[in-house]
Motif scaffolding. Structure first.
Motif, mmCIF file in Angstrom:
data_model
loop_
_atom_site.group_PDB
_atom_site.id
_atom_site.type_symbol
_atom_site.label_atom_id
_atom_site.label_comp_id
_atom_site.label_asym_id
_atom_site.label_seq_id
_atom_site.Cartn_x
_atom_site.Cartn_y
_atom_site.Cartn_z
ATOM 1 N N ASP A 183 6.708 -5.002 7.148
ATOM 2 C CA ASP A 183 5.214 -5.410 6.937
ATOM 3 C C ASP A 183 4.409 -6.191 8.673
ATOM 4 O OD1 ASP A 183 6.046 -4.008 5.080
ATOM 5 O OD2 ASP A 183 5.611 -5.637 3.681
ATOM 6 N N SER A 184 5.690 -7.070 8.241
ATOM 7 C CA SER A 184 4.425 -8.326 9.667
ATOM 8 C C SER A 184 4.929 -7.882 11.048
ATOM 9 C CB SER A 184 5.952 -9.314 9.491
ATOM 10 O OG SER A 184 5.660 -10.015 8.822
ATOM 11 N N VAL A 211 4.833 -14.850 8.607
ATOM 12 C CA VAL A 211 6.250 -14.288 9.458
ATOM 13 C C VAL A 211 4.891 -14.192 11.400
ATOM 14 C CG1 VAL A 211 7.657 -12.820 10.235
ATOM 15 C CG2 VAL A 211 7.189 -13.858 7.831
ATOM 16 N N ILE A 270 -3.865 5.719 -11.111
ATOM 17 C CA ILE A 270 -3.188 4.430 -10.795
ATOM 18 C C ILE A 270 -3.185 3.061 -11.581
ATOM 19 C CG2 ILE A 270 -3.304 3.047 -8.839
ATOM 20 C CD1 ILE A 270 -3.334 5.556 -7.274
ATOM 21 N N ILE A 300 0.710 11.201 -8.877
ATOM 22 C CA ILE A 300 0.658 11.743 -9.681
ATOM 23 C C ILE A 300 -0.539 13.046 -9.291
ATOM 24 C CG2 ILE A 300 -1.407 11.134 -11.211
ATOM 25 C CD1 ILE A 300 -0.158 7.395 -11.538
ATOM 26 N N THR A 358 -4.628 -10.943 12.289
ATOM 27 C CA THR A 358 -3.843 -10.407 10.905
ATOM 28 C C THR A 358 -4.328 -10.670 9.581
ATOM 29 O OG1 THR A 358 -2.421 -11.890 12.484
ATOM 30 C CG2 THR A 358 -2.053 -11.161 10.341
ATOM 31 N N THR A 401 2.308 6.739 -5.146
ATOM 32 C CA THR A 401 1.661 6.792 -7.716
ATOM 33 C C THR A 401 0.884 7.149 -7.146
ATOM 34 O OG1 THR A 401 1.192 3.747 -6.320
ATOM 35 C CG2 THR A 401 2.786 4.815 -8.460
ATOM 36 N N VAL A 410 -6.969 -7.803 9.179
ATOM 37 C CA VAL A 410 -5.267 -6.470 8.948
ATOM 38 C C VAL A 410 -5.064 -6.466 7.400
ATOM 39 C CG1 VAL A 410 -3.436 -5.059 9.419
ATOM 40 C CG2 VAL A 410 -4.958 -5.632 11.613
ATOM 41 N N VAL A 411 -3.857 -7.573 7.620
ATOM 42 C CA VAL A 411 -3.664 -7.872 5.899
ATOM 43 C C VAL A 411 -5.320 -7.508 4.638
ATOM 44 C CG1 VAL A 411 -2.104 -8.929 4.039
ATOM 45 C CG2 VAL A 411 -2.266 -8.731 7.120
ATOM 46 N N ALA A 435 1.902 -4.967 10.972
ATOM 47 C CA ALA A 435 0.625 -5.515 10.690
ATOM 48 C C ALA A 435 -0.388 -6.038 11.817
ATOM 49 C CB ALA A 435 0.567 -6.761 9.277
ATOM 50 N N PHE A 436 0.212 -6.303 12.895
ATOM 51 C CA PHE A 436 -0.271 -6.660 14.009
ATOM 52 C C PHE A 436 -0.251 -5.865 15.061
ATOM 53 C CE2 PHE A 436 0.233 -9.642 17.343
ATOM 54 C CZ PHE A 436 -0.637 -10.632 17.128
ATOM 55 N N GLN A 459 2.846 -11.258 -0.779
ATOM 56 C CA GLN A 459 3.190 -10.290 0.229
ATOM 57 C C GLN A 459 2.587 -10.753 1.451
ATOM 58 O OE1 GLN A 459 3.077 -6.488 -0.537
ATOM 59 N NE2 GLN A 459 5.069 -5.919 1.324
ATOM 60 N N LEU A 480 3.179 -14.011 3.160
ATOM 61 C CA LEU A 480 4.442 -13.942 3.288
ATOM 62 C C LEU A 480 4.011 -13.236 4.940
ATOM 63 C CD1 LEU A 480 6.982 -13.180 0.748
ATOM 64 C CD2 LEU A 480 6.740 -15.236 2.249
ATOM 65 N N VAL A 481 3.124 -12.350 4.771
ATOM 66 C CA VAL A 481 2.839 -11.846 6.049
ATOM 67 C C VAL A 481 2.638 -12.217 7.209
ATOM 68 C CG1 VAL A 481 1.562 -9.636 6.874
ATOM 69 C CG2 VAL A 481 3.024 -9.233 5.540
ATOM 70 N N ARG A 530 -0.554 1.785 -13.122
ATOM 71 C CA ARG A 530 0.039 -0.559 -12.065
ATOM 72 C C ARG A 530 0.327 -0.813 -13.888
ATOM 73 N NH1 ARG A 530 -3.479 -0.733 -7.192
ATOM 74 N NH2 ARG A 530 -2.450 0.658 -6.398
ATOM 75 N N ASN A 579 -5.799 -4.027 4.537
ATOM 76 C CA ASN A 579 -5.019 -3.018 3.632
ATOM 77 C C ASN A 579 -4.912 -3.174 2.243
ATOM 78 O OD1 ASN A 579 -3.214 -1.456 5.162
ATOM 79 N ND2 ASN A 579 -2.920 -3.478 6.414
ATOM 80 N N ILE A 600 9.454 -7.468 4.308
ATOM 81 C CA ILE A 600 8.880 -8.823 4.645
ATOM 82 C C ILE A 600 8.380 -8.992 6.230
ATOM 83 C CG2 ILE A 600 8.219 -11.146 5.240
ATOM 84 C CD1 ILE A 600 7.711 -9.888 2.671
ATOM 85 N N PHE A 601 9.194 -8.208 7.085
ATOM 86 C CA PHE A 601 9.268 -8.485 8.739
ATOM 87 C C PHE A 601 9.099 -7.352 9.139
ATOM 88 C CE2 PHE A 601 12.643 -11.507 7.675
ATOM 89 C CZ PHE A 601 11.890 -12.696 9.482
ATOM 90 N N MET A 633 1.036 -1.358 0.353
ATOM 91 C CA MET A 633 -0.093 0.229 0.147
ATOM 92 C C MET A 633 1.091 1.584 0.131
ATOM 93 S SD MET A 633 -0.548 -1.117 3.071
ATOM 94 C CE MET A 633 1.149 -1.847 4.735
ATOM 95 N N ARG A 648 0.707 -8.334 -4.479
ATOM 96 C CA ARG A 648 -0.031 -8.160 -3.020
ATOM 97 C C ARG A 648 -0.138 -9.805 -2.389
ATOM 98 N NH1 ARG A 648 1.398 -4.001 -0.868
ATOM 99 N NH2 ARG A 648 -0.786 -4.312 -0.008
ATOM 100 N N TYR A 694 0.589 -7.224 -10.877
ATOM 101 C CA TYR A 694 0.475 -6.476 -9.333
ATOM 102 C C TYR A 694 -0.781 -7.463 -8.105
ATOM 103 C CZ TYR A 694 -0.162 -2.275 -6.149
ATOM 104 O OH TYR A 694 0.295 -1.788 -5.009
ATOM 105 N N TYR A 743 -8.033 1.015 -4.700
ATOM 106 C CA TYR A 743 -7.371 2.872 -5.165
ATOM 107 C C TYR A 743 -7.434 2.957 -6.765
ATOM 108 C CZ TYR A 743 -4.476 4.693 -2.109
ATOM 109 O OH TYR A 743 -3.691 4.972 -0.947
ATOM 110 N N ASP A 763 -5.879 -0.836 -0.536
ATOM 111 C CA ASP A 763 -5.218 -1.064 -2.417
ATOM 112 C C ASP A 763 -5.805 -1.049 -3.326
ATOM 113 O OD1 ASP A 763 -2.496 -0.388 -3.069
ATOM 114 O OD2 ASP A 763 -1.958 -2.600 -3.074
ATOM 115 N N ALA A 817 1.219 2.079 -3.386
ATOM 116 C CA ALA A 817 0.082 2.940 -4.182
ATOM 117 C C ALA A 817 0.424 3.977 -3.442
ATOM 118 C CB ALA A 817 -0.826 2.092 -3.229
#
Lengths: 312, 321
Positions: free
Chosen positions: A133-134, B17, B314, A11, B293, A7, B296-297, A137-138, B10, B13-14, B318, B300, A130-131, A1, B7, B3, B307, B304, A4
């Motif tokens: 963001d993790s 983790v 945008i 713009i 989690t 961008t 929340v993710v 995110a919490f 990602q 992965l989040v 993209r 987001n 990644i870490f 995000m 996302r 794109y 948008y 995104d 985004a």
């Protein structure tokens, strides 16, 4: 995000007809500095000042909130007869030490990570992102409660690592450690964004074409331009952590009871708020004024250096 | 498309983790996870029973994580032996309360932020703007716990109308709207004030730029009424950043909900989570954090993707990049 948002920012037509604004005297900043100096002096000198009682000292007949705010007890007395003012002062010591130490650690680690990822990009950037963001995110307070709670269990267990037990691991240490790790994430993100744009600047290119090595570019060209951001983050970060400590204390994960922290005092006394408002509201007031002061100073610094707080 | 795929990767992965961090954290200082799961002071037979149900608890963390992830994905969220309740049942029981709390907090936050932000941008540097700027700065500087205490002192303990502290219960709005309001208003307000302050500042800054943009000047030149220009043309461009902030605040909102639930009640998922942390009720902690989690993710990612829906520029950028 964030990509985004970036961008969108590039713009979107940004046309600012900045009307010259009247210069207002920095009253907020002055108040902030004054309050912080007072608090810091009080906490440093607390042991020597005649008008500050001991944090656990309970004069006879003062228990059960016997004294309201007045001459004898400036902020009244609490359920065990301890002086609320003295506990506010000693609470400030613990709350501030925790917040400042963890932000300091977070700043060092976060700046290093942010500059490395922002300058080199590539896989290290992906992994660290990644870490970061993790962690973001919490809900931080939940992670903190979890780890501090487990640190308590670790202290009471007889687990040993390298022959050493964990009896030294007080809650204050655990909170500091967790807050340090948690503050690394936003700081890394802010510094990374700053480094990304700085590394495209002409003077970095100039330094590179003059044959400067990468460490020198990082330390001499980029770091000085990150510092203003860091100063602003330092103040705002302390403010956030002070609030977080109060929340954590409420959930039952603060320093151990005979000690005092602002959050713990609010938690201990809030059930009796109808009979004795002073024991709850004065720590709240201290907390509010201190957080406000840090925010006022941080805001002023950010405005002075024109920092966008988007990443926070 | 590429794109979106990025996302989503990602996001996965989040998620991995975070859930792994939580799993590792619950094992700190624990010699025997099976005993924790069984509920601490229990007989050997009960521990044996837990071990039979979850034989992987003695394996290395990564292996444990693998088993847990497989169970989680297949909907086997496990069981709280402390509460003798399955985790899925617990979610059904507790989730509505927290969802309503978060929803009303966002609604109250927007109800505060939109009028204040728009009007103070419109009448910039006038009295209203000055007062609300100071007010919102003060509100941002007030820790959530202090807001809760102030609401307790000035509202809850003064008016019989609201249930006393910690006594709020979950009442669905379709059962009794009045009771629902009684139980949810104060906790939601304690979260909404902070959100409203953040959003009104954001909206004000954004609207000041929007009011100076060409499109607004054009709209005004065409003779569209000032009110319509303000609330339709200018506000629309600011919705983007407001949306982003709503998504960004999600994780802070859940953190705040935990405190608000413990403070005022309706005892929802956050309160249950704190109880589980005290008991080190492994599977409950892991399930709740995993769901949080994801929420929340997803918020987001949704913003995104929105948008691109809202802003064609945008979408273009993209598809080129």
């Amino acid at each position: 995000m964030t990509d985004a948002a970036a961008t969108a920012a590039t713009i979107a037509p940004v046309i600012v007809n900045e009307v010259p604004r009247r210069r207002r005297p920095p009253l907020g900043m002055a108040f902030g500095i004054l309050w912080l100096v007072t608090i810091i002096l009080l906490t440093v000198l607390a042991d020597f000042l005649p008008f500050v009682r001991g944090a656990t000292q309970a004069p006879r007949g003062a228990s059960n909130y016997a004294f309201g705010p007045g001459v004898d007890f400036w902020f009244g007395s609490d359920r065990l007869g301890r002086d609320v003012f003295a506990r506010c002062v000693y609470g400030a010591r613990i709350s501030l030490i925790i917040a400042v130490t963890s932000i300091a650690i977070g700043l060092v680690v976060g700046t290093a990570l942010g500059m490395l990822t922002g300058y080199f990009r590539g896989w290290i950037d992906r992994v660290v992102s990644i870490f970061v963001d993790s962690l973001l995110a919490f809900p931080a307070i939940i992670l903190a409660a979890l780890v501090v709670g487990r640190a308590g269990a670790l202290r009471e267990s007889d687990i040993q690592v390298l022959g050493l037990g964990f009896t030294w691991l007080s809650n204050a240490w655990a909170i500091t450690a967790v807050f340090a790790v948690l503050s690394v994430a936003p700081i890394t993100r802010i510094v990374r964004a700053q480094t990304l744009s700085l590394s495209q600047r002409e003077y970095v290119l100039a330094a590179r074409s003059l044959g400067a090595r990468t460490p020198r570019i990082l330390v001499r060209e980029i770091l000085p331009n990150v510092v203003p951001v860091l100063v602003s983050v330092l103040f705002t970060g302390v403010a956030i952590l002070l609030a977080a400590e109060a929340g954590l204390a409420f959930l039952g994960y603060s320093v151990e009871p005979p000690q005092a922290s602002w959050g713990l005092m609010v938690t201990e006394n809030r059930e009796f708020i109808d009979e004795a408002w002073w024991a709850t509201l004065f720590p709240c007031l201290m907390l509010f004024l201190t957080v406000l002061s840090f925010n006022l100073i941080g805001d002023r610094v950010a405005r002075k250096f024109d920092i966008r707080e988007a990443a926070l | 498309m590429r794109y979106v795929a990025q996302r989503l990767l990602q996001f996965v992965l989040v998620f991995v983790v975070v859930t792994f961090m939580v799993l590792a954290a619950t094992r700190i200082g624990s010699i025997d996870p099976a005993r924790d799961l069984a509920g601490g002071a229990v007989t050997e037979a009960q521990i044996e029973q837990v071990k039979a149900a979850y034989p992987y608890l003695d394996d290395p963390l990564v292996v444990q994580y693998g088993y847990w992830l497989k169970d989680f994905v297949t909907g086997e969220w496990g069981r709280s032996y402390v509460q003798s309740q399955s985790v899925v049942d617990m979610f059904q029981q507790r989730m509505p309360s927290t969802a309503f709390l978060a929803f009303w907090a966002i609604v109250l936050g927007l109800l505060i932020a939109v009028p204040v932000g728009v009007y103070s941008a419109y009448r910039r540097d006038r009295a209203f703007d000055r007062v609300t700027s100071i007010g919102s700065f003060g509100a941002i500087s007030t820790p959530p716990l202090v807001i809760a205490v102030l609401l307790l002192f000035f509202i809850v303990s003064r008016y019989e109308f609201f249930p006393s502290v910690g006594r709020s219960l979950y009442v669905a709005p379709w059962d009794s709207p009045v009771e629902h309001f009684k139980n949810f208003f104060v906790p939601a307000l304690s979260l909404g004030i902070g959100l409203g302050a953040v959003w009104s500042r954001l909206l004000r800054a954004d609207m000041i730029l929007a009011l100076q943009s060409d499109s607004v000047i054009m709209a005004r030149a065409k003779g569209i009424s000032p009110r319509r220009v303000l609330w339709v043309h200018a506000l629309r461009t600011s919705i983007l950043s407001l949306m982003t902030s709503v998504a960004l605040q999600m994780s802070a909102l859940f953190g705040g909900a935990v405190v608000a639930e413990t403070f005022f009640g309706p005892r929802g998922i956050g309160d249950r989570l704190i109880f589980a942390i005290q008991q080190n009720d492994l599977l409950v902690i892991q399930a709740i954090t995993a769901i949080l989690t994801i929420a929340v993710v997803l918020a987001n990612v949704a913003v995104d993707l929105l948008y691109a829906v809202v802003d064609p520029r945008i979408r273009m950028a993209r598809s080129l990049g």
